[in-house]
Scaffold this active site. Structure first.
Site, short mmCIF file in Angstrom:
data_model
loop_
_atom_site.label_atom_id
_atom_site.label_comp_id
_atom_site.label_asym_id
_atom_site.label_seq_id
_atom_site.Cartn_x
_atom_site.Cartn_y
_atom_site.Cartn_z
N HIS A 122 -0.53 -2.12 -14.10
CA HIS A 122 -0.33 -0.77 -13.55
C HIS A 122 -0.55 -0.70 -12.05
CE1 HIS A 122 -1.33 0.66 -17.90
NE2 HIS A 122 -0.06 0.32 -17.76
N CYS A 155 2.27 6.70 7.72
CA CYS A 155 2.43 5.38 8.29
C CYS A 155 2.17 5.42 9.80
CB CYS A 155 3.85 4.87 8.01
SG CYS A 155 4.21 3.25 8.71
N CYS A 158 5.83 4.39 11.56
CA CYS A 158 6.99 5.30 11.59
C CYS A 158 6.65 6.75 11.26
CB CYS A 158 8.08 4.79 10.65
SG CYS A 158 7.67 4.94 8.89
#
Length: 247
Positions: A122, A155, A158
Protein backbone atom coordinates in the site's frame (compact mmCIF):
# COMPACT_ATOMS: atom_id res chain seq x y z
CA UNK A 1 0.80 -17.36 26.35
CA UNK A 2 1.31 -21.05 25.72
CA UNK A 3 4.91 -22.19 26.12
CA UNK A 4 4.07 -25.16 23.91
CA UNK A 5 2.94 -22.86 21.08
CA UNK A 6 6.15 -20.82 21.33
CA UNK A 7 8.22 -24.01 21.28
CA UNK A 8 6.41 -25.21 18.16
CA UNK A 9 6.99 -21.86 16.48
CA UNK A 10 10.67 -22.01 17.43
CA UNK A 11 10.97 -25.49 15.90
CA UNK A 12 9.27 -24.36 12.69
CA UNK A 13 11.60 -21.36 12.36
CA UNK A 14 14.69 -23.45 13.17
CA UNK A 15 13.86 -25.90 10.36
CA UNK A 16 12.82 -23.25 7.82
CA UNK A 17 15.21 -21.89 5.22
CA UNK A 18 12.91 -19.65 3.19
CA UNK A 19 10.52 -17.75 5.45
CA UNK A 20 8.25 -15.01 4.14
CA UNK A 21 6.40 -12.74 6.53
CA UNK A 22 3.06 -11.24 5.50
CA UNK A 23 1.93 -8.50 7.87
CA UNK A 24 -0.84 -6.01 8.51
CA UNK A 25 -1.72 -3.17 10.86
CA UNK A 26 -1.44 -5.35 13.97
CA UNK A 27 2.34 -5.46 13.50
CA UNK A 28 2.58 -1.74 14.23
CA UNK A 29 -0.02 -1.35 16.98
CA UNK A 30 2.64 -2.23 19.58
CA UNK A 31 4.58 0.79 18.29
CA UNK A 32 1.60 3.01 19.07
CA UNK A 33 0.07 3.18 15.59
CA UNK A 34 -3.68 2.43 15.66
CA UNK A 35 -5.05 -0.24 13.35
CA UNK A 36 -8.17 0.30 11.25
CA UNK A 37 -10.88 -2.14 12.25
CA UNK A 38 -10.53 -2.81 15.99
CA UNK A 39 -12.65 -1.04 18.63
CA UNK A 40 -10.05 1.73 18.92
CA UNK A 41 -9.10 1.69 15.24
CA UNK A 42 -9.33 4.54 12.75
CA UNK A 43 -12.59 3.30 11.28
CA UNK A 44 -14.28 3.55 14.67
CA UNK A 45 -13.14 7.05 15.56
CA UNK A 46 -15.34 10.06 15.06
CA UNK A 47 -14.33 12.35 12.21
CA UNK A 48 -16.09 14.86 9.96
CA UNK A 49 -16.15 12.29 7.15
CA UNK A 50 -15.83 8.49 7.23
CA UNK A 51 -12.10 7.56 7.15
CA UNK A 52 -12.72 5.27 4.15
CA UNK A 53 -13.99 8.31 2.22
CA UNK A 54 -11.20 10.64 3.35
CA UNK A 55 -8.40 8.32 2.23
CA UNK A 56 -9.85 7.80 -1.23
CA UNK A 57 -8.45 9.12 -4.49
CA UNK A 58 -11.57 11.13 -5.32
CA UNK A 59 -11.64 12.78 -1.87
CA UNK A 60 -7.96 13.71 -2.20
CA UNK A 61 -8.74 15.82 -5.25
CA UNK A 62 -12.19 16.98 -4.12
CA UNK A 63 -11.27 18.11 -0.60
CA UNK A 64 -7.48 18.16 -0.45
CA UNK A 65 -7.22 20.33 2.64
CA UNK A 66 -9.44 18.01 4.70
CA UNK A 67 -7.55 14.99 3.34
CA UNK A 68 -4.27 16.39 4.61
CA UNK A 69 -5.75 17.44 7.95
CA UNK A 70 -6.74 13.80 8.56
CA UNK A 71 -3.57 12.41 6.98
CA UNK A 72 -1.24 14.44 9.18
CA UNK A 73 -3.23 13.68 12.33
CA UNK A 74 -3.81 9.96 11.84
CA UNK A 75 -1.35 8.55 9.30
CA UNK A 76 1.82 10.47 10.11
CA UNK A 77 2.46 9.71 13.79
CA UNK A 78 5.75 11.30 14.82
CA UNK A 79 8.30 9.71 17.12
CA UNK A 80 7.11 6.17 16.37
CA UNK A 81 9.77 3.45 16.50
CA UNK A 82 9.92 -0.23 15.52
CA UNK A 83 8.84 -2.80 18.09
CA UNK A 84 10.23 -6.30 18.84
CA UNK A 85 8.34 -7.82 15.90
CA UNK A 86 10.04 -5.52 13.40
CA UNK A 87 13.46 -6.12 14.90
CA UNK A 88 13.05 -9.91 15.04
CA UNK A 89 12.07 -10.05 11.37
CA UNK A 90 15.11 -7.96 10.45
CA UNK A 91 17.25 -10.34 12.51
CA UNK A 92 15.80 -13.36 10.69
CA UNK A 93 16.57 -11.74 7.33
CA UNK A 94 20.13 -10.93 8.35
CA UNK A 95 20.58 -14.57 9.41
CA UNK A 96 19.52 -15.67 5.92
CA UNK A 97 16.32 -17.37 7.04
CA UNK A 98 13.77 -14.79 5.91
CA UNK A 99 13.37 -14.08 2.18
CA UNK A 100 11.07 -11.08 2.35
CA UNK A 101 8.53 -9.05 4.25
CA UNK A 102 5.25 -8.37 2.49
CA UNK A 103 3.40 -5.63 4.34
CA UNK A 104 0.10 -3.80 4.10
CA UNK A 105 1.51 -1.07 6.37
CA UNK A 106 2.63 2.34 5.15
CA UNK A 107 4.74 3.41 8.15
CA UNK A 108 8.22 2.29 7.02
CA UNK A 109 8.97 0.64 10.37
CA UNK A 110 10.28 -2.58 8.82
CA UNK A 111 13.02 -0.69 7.01
CA UNK A 112 13.70 1.40 10.10
CA UNK A 113 14.32 -1.84 12.02
CA UNK A 114 16.78 -3.04 9.37
CA UNK A 115 14.74 -5.15 6.94
CA UNK A 116 15.99 -4.83 3.36
CA UNK A 117 13.66 -6.86 1.14
CA UNK A 118 10.27 -5.28 1.89
CA UNK A 119 7.29 -5.26 -0.45
CA UNK A 120 4.99 -2.39 0.57
CA UNK A 121 1.62 -3.29 -0.95
CA UNK A 122 0.00 0.00 0.00
CA UNK A 123 2.99 2.31 -0.44
CA UNK A 124 4.68 4.44 2.20
CA UNK A 125 4.03 7.72 4.01
CA UNK A 126 7.79 8.31 3.86
CA UNK A 127 7.63 8.85 0.08
CA UNK A 128 5.82 11.75 -1.57
CA UNK A 129 5.97 13.22 -5.05
CA UNK A 130 4.93 16.28 -7.04
CA UNK A 131 1.92 15.62 -9.24
CA UNK A 132 3.41 17.81 -11.97
CA UNK A 133 7.17 17.33 -12.19
CA UNK A 134 7.51 14.14 -10.12
CA UNK A 135 10.06 15.60 -7.67
CA UNK A 136 10.47 13.34 -4.62
CA UNK A 137 10.03 14.48 -0.99
CA UNK A 138 10.14 12.72 2.36
CA UNK A 139 7.41 13.00 4.98
CA UNK A 140 8.76 16.28 6.40
CA UNK A 141 7.24 18.23 3.52
CA UNK A 142 3.78 17.00 4.57
CA UNK A 143 4.31 17.70 8.28
CA UNK A 144 5.68 21.19 7.65
CA UNK A 145 2.87 22.08 5.23
CA UNK A 146 0.55 22.51 8.22
CA UNK A 147 2.26 25.88 8.69
CA UNK A 148 1.58 26.98 5.10
CA UNK A 149 -1.24 29.51 4.53
CA UNK A 150 -3.34 26.98 2.61
CA UNK A 151 -2.23 23.99 4.76
CA UNK A 152 -1.13 22.10 1.62
CA UNK A 153 2.30 20.75 0.57
CA UNK A 154 3.70 22.31 -2.60
CA UNK A 155 6.67 21.35 -4.74
CA UNK A 156 9.70 23.57 -4.17
CA UNK A 157 10.67 23.25 -7.83
CA UNK A 158 7.41 23.97 -9.66
CA UNK A 159 4.93 24.91 -6.94
CA UNK A 160 2.41 22.18 -7.75
CA UNK A 161 0.62 19.93 -5.28
CA UNK A 162 2.45 17.02 -3.62
CA UNK A 163 0.74 13.65 -3.14
CA UNK A 164 1.75 10.84 -0.77
CA UNK A 165 3.01 7.63 -2.40
CA UNK A 166 0.33 5.56 -0.68
CA UNK A 167 -2.40 3.51 -2.31
CA UNK A 168 -5.69 5.25 -1.65
CA UNK A 169 -9.12 3.73 -2.01
CA UNK A 170 -10.15 3.63 -5.70
CA UNK A 171 -6.50 3.17 -6.72
CA UNK A 172 -4.89 -0.08 -7.87
CA UNK A 173 -1.86 -1.73 -6.32
CA UNK A 174 1.55 -1.47 -7.98
CA UNK A 175 1.87 -4.48 -10.29
CA UNK A 176 5.62 -4.80 -9.73
CA UNK A 177 5.08 -4.96 -5.97
CA UNK A 178 2.34 -7.56 -6.43
CA UNK A 179 4.54 -9.72 -8.66
CA UNK A 180 7.49 -9.47 -6.28
CA UNK A 181 5.29 -10.47 -3.35
CA UNK A 182 3.84 -13.43 -5.24
CA UNK A 183 7.27 -14.67 -6.29
CA UNK A 184 8.54 -14.50 -2.71
CA UNK A 185 5.49 -16.30 -1.31
CA UNK A 186 5.76 -19.02 -3.96
CA UNK A 187 9.36 -19.72 -2.89
CA UNK A 188 8.62 -19.84 0.82
CA UNK A 189 8.79 -23.05 2.84
CA UNK A 190 7.16 -21.18 5.75
CA UNK A 191 4.70 -18.30 5.54
CA UNK A 192 4.17 -16.35 8.75
CA UNK A 193 1.10 -14.12 8.68
CA UNK A 194 0.92 -11.54 11.45
CA UNK A 195 -1.28 -8.70 12.57
CA UNK A 196 -3.88 -8.94 9.83
CA UNK A 197 -7.48 -10.12 9.73
CA UNK A 198 -7.00 -11.32 6.13
CA UNK A 199 -10.14 -9.48 5.03
CA UNK A 200 -8.62 -6.79 2.76
CA UNK A 201 -8.38 -7.81 -0.88
CA UNK A 202 -6.52 -8.09 -3.16
CA UNK A 203 -3.74 -8.20 -0.56
CA UNK A 204 -5.28 -11.08 1.42
CA UNK A 205 -5.53 -13.13 -1.77
CA UNK A 206 -1.73 -13.36 -1.94
CA UNK A 207 -1.88 -16.10 0.70
CA UNK A 208 -3.34 -18.41 -1.96
CA UNK A 209 0.06 -18.49 -3.69
CA UNK A 210 1.70 -20.23 -0.74
CA UNK A 211 2.33 -23.94 -1.24
CA UNK A 212 5.08 -24.48 1.32
CA UNK A 213 5.18 -26.64 4.42
CA UNK A 214 4.19 -24.38 7.31
CA UNK A 215 1.52 -21.70 7.54
CA UNK A 216 1.79 -19.77 10.82
CA UNK A 217 -0.83 -17.23 11.92
CA UNK A 218 -0.01 -14.68 14.62
CA UNK A 219 -3.00 -12.46 15.29
CA UNK A 220 -4.81 -11.25 18.40
CA UNK A 221 -8.14 -12.46 17.03
CA UNK A 222 -9.05 -15.51 14.89
CA UNK A 223 -8.81 -15.24 11.08
CA UNK A 224 -10.60 -17.06 8.24
CA UNK A 225 -7.41 -19.06 7.63
CA UNK A 226 -6.96 -20.42 11.18
CA UNK A 227 -8.28 -23.87 10.31
CA UNK A 228 -5.71 -24.16 7.51
CA UNK A 229 -2.73 -23.17 9.64
CA UNK A 230 0.05 -25.35 10.96
CA UNK A 231 0.05 -23.10 14.01
CA UNK A 232 -2.20 -20.21 15.09
CA UNK A 233 -1.33 -18.02 18.09
CA UNK A 234 -3.77 -15.33 19.25
CA UNK A 235 -1.39 -13.01 21.07
CA UNK A 236 0.30 -9.67 20.26
CA UNK A 237 2.86 -10.41 17.58
CA UNK A 238 5.70 -8.49 19.24
CA UNK A 239 5.29 -10.48 22.44
CA UNK A 240 5.38 -13.72 20.44
CA UNK A 241 8.36 -13.01 18.19
CA UNK A 242 10.43 -11.49 21.00
CA UNK A 243 10.61 -15.01 22.51
CA UNK A 244 12.06 -16.55 19.35
CA UNK A 245 15.80 -17.16 19.17
CA UNK A 246 17.57 -16.85 15.82
CA UNK A 247 20.10 -19.64 15.37
Amino acid sequence: MSITAINILQQIIDKSKKIVFFGGAGVSTESGIPDFRSVDGLYNQEWKYPPEEIISNSFFYRNTKEFYRFYRAKLLPQGIKPNPAHYKLAELEKAGKLLAVVTQNIDGLHQMAGSKNVFELHGSTLRNYCLSCGEFYDEKIIIESENEPDKLPHCKKCGCLIKPDVVLYEEGLDQNIIEGSINAIKQADTLIIGGTSLTVYPAAGLVDYFHGENLVLLNKSPTPQDNMATLAIHEPIGQVLSQIKVN
